[in-house]
Write an enzyme that holds these catalytic residues in place. Structure first.
Site, PDB file in Angstrom:
ATOM      1  N   GLU A  32      -2.285  10.630   3.034  1.00 17.85           N
ATOM      2  CA  GLU A  32      -3.504  11.078   4.103  1.00 17.85           C
ATOM      3  C   GLU A  32      -3.292  12.411   4.498  1.00 17.85           C
ATOM      4  O   GLU A  32      -2.364  12.843   4.837  1.00 17.85           O
ATOM      5  CB  GLU A  32      -3.218  10.037   5.325  1.00 17.85           C
ATOM      6  CG  GLU A  32      -3.575   8.534   4.965  1.00 17.85           C
ATOM      7  CD  GLU A  32      -3.339   7.698   6.001  1.00 17.85           C
ATOM      8  OE1 GLU A  32      -4.163   6.761   6.417  1.00 17.85           O
ATOM      9  OE2 GLU A  32      -2.356   7.956   6.755  1.00 17.85           O
ATOM     10  N   ASP A  68       0.274   5.354   0.665  1.00 13.01           N
ATOM     11  CA  ASP A  68      -0.738   6.157   0.985  1.00 13.01           C
ATOM     12  C   ASP A  68      -0.516   7.710   1.049  1.00 13.01           C
ATOM     13  O   ASP A  68       0.786   7.949   1.606  1.00 13.01           O
ATOM     14  CB  ASP A  68      -1.001   5.881   2.636  1.00 13.01           C
ATOM     15  CG  ASP A  68      -1.605   4.590   2.882  1.00 13.01           C
ATOM     16  OD1 ASP A  68      -2.317   4.015   1.868  1.00 13.01           O
ATOM     17  OD2 ASP A  68      -1.483   3.872   4.004  1.00 13.01           O
ATOM     18  N   GLU A  92       1.097  -1.150  -0.162  1.00  7.86           N
ATOM     19  CA  GLU A  92       0.016   0.224  -0.126  1.00  7.86           C
ATOM     20  C   GLU A  92       0.908   1.354  -0.149  1.00  7.86           C
ATOM     21  O   GLU A  92       2.046   1.387   0.484  1.00  7.86           O
ATOM     22  CB  GLU A  92      -1.003  -0.034   1.414  1.00  7.86           C
ATOM     23  CG  GLU A  92      -1.830   1.120   1.358  1.00  7.86           C
ATOM     24  CD  GLU A  92      -2.923   0.910   2.511  1.00  7.86           C
ATOM     25  OE1 GLU A  92      -3.470   2.040   2.992  1.00  7.86           O
ATOM     26  OE2 GLU A  92      -3.250  -0.240   2.952  1.00  7.86           O
TER      27      GLU A  92
END
Length: 241
Positions: free
Chosen positions: A51, A49, A47
């Site tokens: 954010e 990311d 993953e």
């Protein structure tokens, strides 16, 4: 209260570039997280990311990036931005090829996770990843460590998307995974420009990009897990590579 919304790509991809042009939640966005990320399936997933951690009115957004490899994350870095991400659209990109993962903001690299397999560091490969985005309430941790909670009187909290672009080696329903991994991993970029992310000059940052990365991190990096000796008395292997 728990609330959220999101979307996902129909296909998964093995290497390529995904970009979202986003205008983040205006005003008091404390407690909210807007995410743009790539992820594979399963417990031992990979993953990448973005954010975007909301804040109280007048305080800057923080952008947290994180990387999971074979289900193991805890690779957080946080930066502020050199612009107001709520005032206009900006492009947030993830470039992934066999040599590096690069996070870019308006084409300025802010983070690189390089392939150091020769040093025993596991690199994300062989797991096609979908492209996702979402917004949700995370006021137990998102703003000032959870000290500032979501003020629901300001709801709804809206992040606006102008465009999402995905240019990658796609794996769709009907193709065996092993065949897709072989096709995407072994294919050259080709004269027609296909698989351009695997060109020789994409294996590392250019000199100009390296200078941009140094500037961004010198001016805007506020947290790096590699420097957090309380969490990691022994630096993770990738921090020493």
């Amino acid at each position: 209260m728990v609330s959220g919304a999101g979307f996902a790509s129909k296909n998964k991809y093995l290497y390529g570039k995904a970009t979202a042009e986003v205008k983040l939640v205006e005003g008091d966005s404390a407690g909210t997280v807007t995410a743009f990320y790539m992820a594979s399936d399963g417990v031992n997933h990979n993953e990448f990311d973005y954010e975007f951690l909301g804040n109280t009115t007048g305080e800057p957004y923080l952008v947290q990036t994180n990387i999971y490899v074979n289900g193991i994350g805890n690779k957080e870095q946080r930066m502020d931005l050199w612009f107001d991400p709520t005032a206009d659209f900006h492009a947030y990109s993830i470039l992934w090829n066999p040599r590096q993962v690069v996070f870019l903001v308006d084409d300025t690299p802010i983070r690189v996770y390089a392939n150091h397999e020769e040093s025993g560091v596991v690199f994300p490969r062989d797991q096609p990843m979908g492209v996702y985005s979402s917004i949700w309430n995370a006021d137990d941790w998102a703003t000032q460590g959870g000290r500032v909670k979501t003020d629901w009187s300001h709801a709804p909290f809206v992040a606006t998307y102008r465009e999402v672009r995905i240019d990658g080696c796609g794996w769709g329903a009907g193709e065996e995974l092993a065949a897709a991994v072989k096709r995407c991993s072994e294919s050259e970029w080709g004269k027609e420009g296909r698989y351009w992310w695997k060109k020789k000059d994409m294996e590392a940052l250019s000199v100009h990009q390296s200078h941009q990365l140094l500037w961004a991190r010198a001016k805007h990096l506020v947290y790096d897990y590699c420097a957090d000796t309380a969490r990691f008395p022994v630096p993770p292997a990738e921090c020493k590579a």
